[in-house]
Design a protein around this motif. Structure first.
Motif, PDB file in Angstrom:
ATOM      1  N   GLN A 252      -4.319  10.200   0.192  1.00 59.50           N
ATOM      2  CA  GLN A 252      -4.886   8.952  -0.308  1.00 59.50           C
ATOM      3  C   GLN A 252      -4.064   7.793   0.221  1.00 59.50           C
ATOM      4  O   GLN A 252      -2.838   7.867   0.330  1.00 59.50           O
TER       5      GLN A 252
ATOM      6  N   GLN B  82      -1.946  -0.182  -7.596  1.00 61.68           N
ATOM      7  CA  GLN B  82      -2.849  -0.281  -8.746  1.00 61.68           C
ATOM      8  C   GLN B  82      -4.006   0.716  -8.631  1.00 61.68           C
ATOM      9  O   GLN B  82      -4.371   1.391  -9.602  1.00 61.68           O
ATOM     10  N   GLU B  83      -4.572   0.826  -7.416  1.00 58.66           N
ATOM     11  CA  GLU B  83      -5.689   1.746  -7.210  1.00 58.66           C
ATOM     12  C   GLU B  83      -5.251   3.194  -7.370  1.00 58.66           C
ATOM     13  O   GLU B  83      -5.974   4.015  -7.967  1.00 58.66           O
TER      14      GLU B  83
ATOM     15  N   CYS C 278      -4.875   3.835 -11.147  1.00 62.44           N
ATOM     16  CA  CYS C 278      -6.136   3.845 -11.899  1.00 62.44           C
ATOM     17  C   CYS C 278      -7.082   4.942 -11.422  1.00 62.44           C
ATOM     18  O   CYS C 278      -7.786   5.553 -12.239  1.00 62.44           O
ATOM     19  N   ASN C 279      -7.110   5.188 -10.107  1.00 59.83           N
ATOM     20  CA  ASN C 279      -8.093   6.112  -9.547  1.00 59.83           C
ATOM     21  C   ASN C 279      -7.467   7.083  -8.546  1.00 59.83           C
ATOM     22  O   ASN C 279      -7.789   7.043  -7.342  1.00 59.83           O
TER      23      ASN C 279
ATOM     24  N   ALA D 279      -3.907   3.711  -0.593  1.00 61.52           N
ATOM     25  CA  ALA D 279      -4.459   2.675  -1.469  1.00 61.52           C
ATOM     26  C   ALA D 279      -3.334   1.807  -2.015  1.00 61.52           C
ATOM     27  O   ALA D 279      -2.141   2.090  -1.814  1.00 61.52           O
ATOM     28  N   SER D 280      -3.707   0.762  -2.723  1.00 59.17           N
ATOM     29  CA  SER D 280      -2.723  -0.094  -3.386  1.00 59.17           C
ATOM     30  C   SER D 280      -2.102   0.666  -4.552  1.00 59.17           C
ATOM     31  O   SER D 280      -2.699   1.631  -5.067  1.00 59.17           O
TER      32      SER D 280
ATOM     33  N   ARG E  13       0.851  -1.184   0.000  1.00 61.60           N
ATOM     34  CA  ARG E  13       0.000   0.000   0.000  1.00 61.60           C
ATOM     35  C   ARG E  13       0.885   1.231   0.000  1.00 61.60           C
ATOM     36  O   ARG E  13       1.973   1.220   0.569  1.00 61.60           O
TER      37      ARG E  13
END
Length: 354
Positions: A219, A224-225, A228-229, A221-222, A208
Motif C-alpha cells: 500500500q 491518515q489514509e 483509516c483504510n 498512501a498518506s 506518504r
C-alpha cells in the motif's frame, strides 16, 4: 526532482523469490516518502536500486523524467546516507563532507576555496559549525549522523536517500533529529526517501508511507489514509498495535466469536460470510450496560499508564485484550461492561472488506 520507478525486478541466484517483484513507485518533486515493512521486505534493496548501487534485471529508474542507466548518470543528483554512516575514520569531518566534491573530474571540480565555503555552509546548516577539524571517532552518534547528511548534501543533490539513518541513536536524540530532518527537507526543497523500521517515525515525518512486504508494495498512501483504510490486515498490524476478533457477517451485522463483544452494523452491501474485525486498543469502547441477553461482561486489570492513556488488560473469554482509556476518564467503571468494537476495520482473506 521527481523519482519514477517502473516495474523494477531484482533477483539473486539461489533466492526463492525476487528481492524486488515488479515494483513501481512515483515520488513527486519535494515529497518526503517513508519505506516501511519487516526485515527482508525489500526496502533497502529498492533504495539502493534507485541510487544505482545494486543492479536490477528489468525495469527503469527515472529522475525528472530521464531514465538513469548507471551510477555515473546519477552523480550529483542523488545523496545517500547509509545505515552505519560510512564515514572515513582517517579523515576529518571537513574532509568527509568535501569528499563528494573532491572526487569530481577535474573539469567539474570546484576550486578549493569554493569547496571550503561549501563545507562551512553545511557545517552551519547541520548545527555543528565547530567540528570541522574533529575526527569521526570523537563524535556522538547524533553528530556522526549530521556529518553523513552533510556529505550527502555537499554536491547539491535533488534527491536524498536515507537508509535507517537513526537506528543507532538513543530514543531522545532520535526524536529531536527526525524533527530537525523534516525541517531541513522543507527548507532545502529536497525529494526525500527514508527507509525505517520505526512506524512512529514514518508517521511523524513522511507525506506518504509505502508499505512493503515480500519484495512488493502492499500500500502507498498518506499516513491518515493508511490509518483509516488499511488495504490488508498486514498493513493494519504493522502500523500499530491492533487486536483481532474473528467472527462472521450476517444480515448487515458483524458478530464476533467472543461473547463479550457487542455486535455492530456494517454496510448492507457487505456479503455474508466469515470476517475478522481489527481495532486499535484506544478505539475500543464500552457498552453502557450489559444485560442478561447481551454480551458477557468483561473483567479488567490495571496495567499502568502509557502515552497519556490508562492501560488495562481486559479479559475477553480465554484471552487478555489491551484496552486504553484516556487518563482524564479516571473514574470510568470497567467491571461488568461489554466491549464495543464498532470502529473496527473488517478484513476477509487478508484484504479489507470495506
Amino acid at each position: 526532482m521527481s523519482v519514477e520507478v517502473n516495474a523494477l525486478l531484482r533477483t539473486v541466484p539461489g533466492a526463492q523469490a525476487p528481492l524486488l517483484d515488479n515494483v513501481s513507485l512515483h515520488v513527486p518533486d519535494g515529497m518526503f516518502v517513508a519505506l516501511v515493512g519487516p526485515s527482508g521486505a525489500g526496502k533497502t534493496t529498492l533504495l539502493r536500486a534507485i541510487a544505482g548501487l545494486d543492479p536490477y534485471r528489468a525495469g527503469t529508474v527515472s529522475l525528472d523524467g530521464h531514465v538513469m542507466t548507471g551510477v555515473q548518470a546519477r552523480a550529483g543528483k542523488i545523496g545517500f546516507v547509509f545505515q552505519n554512516y560510512a564515514l572515513f575514520p582517517h579523515m576529518s569531518v571537513a574532509r568527509n563532507i568535501a569528499f563528494g566534491l573532491d572526487v569530481l573530474p577535474a573539469a567539474t571540480r570546484p576550486p578549493r576555496a569554493q569547496v571550503a565555503a561549501r563545507v562551512a555552509e553545511l557545517l552551519d546548516l547541520m548545527q555543528i559549525p565547530t567540528l570541522g577539524q574533529a575526527y569521526p571517532s570523537r563524535l556522538s552518534g547524533g553528530q556522526r549522523q549530521r556529518v553523513a547528511l552533510a556529505r550527502a548534501l555537499a554536491t547539491g543533490p535533488g534527491v536524498l536517500l536515507l537508509d535507517e539513518p537513526f537506528g543507532a541513536l538513543d530514543p531522545i536524540v532520535r526524536r529531536s533529529i527526525r524533527t530537525w530532518l523534516r525541517d531541513l527537507h522543507d527548507r532545502l526543497g529536497l525529494t526525500t526517501i527514508l527507509v525505517t523500521h520505526d512506524q512512529e517515525e514514518a508517521l511523524e515525518v513522511a507525506d506518504r508511507i509505502v508499505v512493503m512486504q515480500n519484495g512488493r508494495i502492499v500500500q502507498d498512501a498518506s499516513p491518515q489514509e493508511l490509518d483509516c483504510n488499511p488495504a490488508t490486515d498486514f498493513v493494519m498490524e504493522f502500523l500499530g498495535e491492533a487486536v483481532s476478533f474473528p467472527g462472521h457477517v450476517q444480515g448487515g451485522m458483524m458478530y464476533a466469536q467472543d461473547e463479550a463483544i457487542q455486535p455492530f452494523s456494517v454496510p448492507a452491501h457487505l456479503a455474508d460470510g466469515p470476517a475478522t474485525a481489527m481495532i486499535r486498543p484506544y478505539e475500543i469502547g464500552l457498552v453502557p450496560q450489559a444485560t442478561d441477553s447481551g454480551p458477557a461482561p468483561v473483567r479488567a486489570v490495571p496495567r499502568g499508564v502509557r502515552g497519556g492513556y490508562r492501560h488495562y488488560a481486559v479479559q475477553v473469554g480465554a484471552r487478555s485484550v489491551p484496552f486504553f482509556v484516556a487518563q482524564e476518564r479516571d473514574g470510568l467503571a470497567l467491571e461488568g461492561r461489554a466491549l464495543d468494537i464498532s470502529r473496527a476495520r473488517l478484513f476477509r482473506d487478508g484484504r479489507a472488506c470495506l
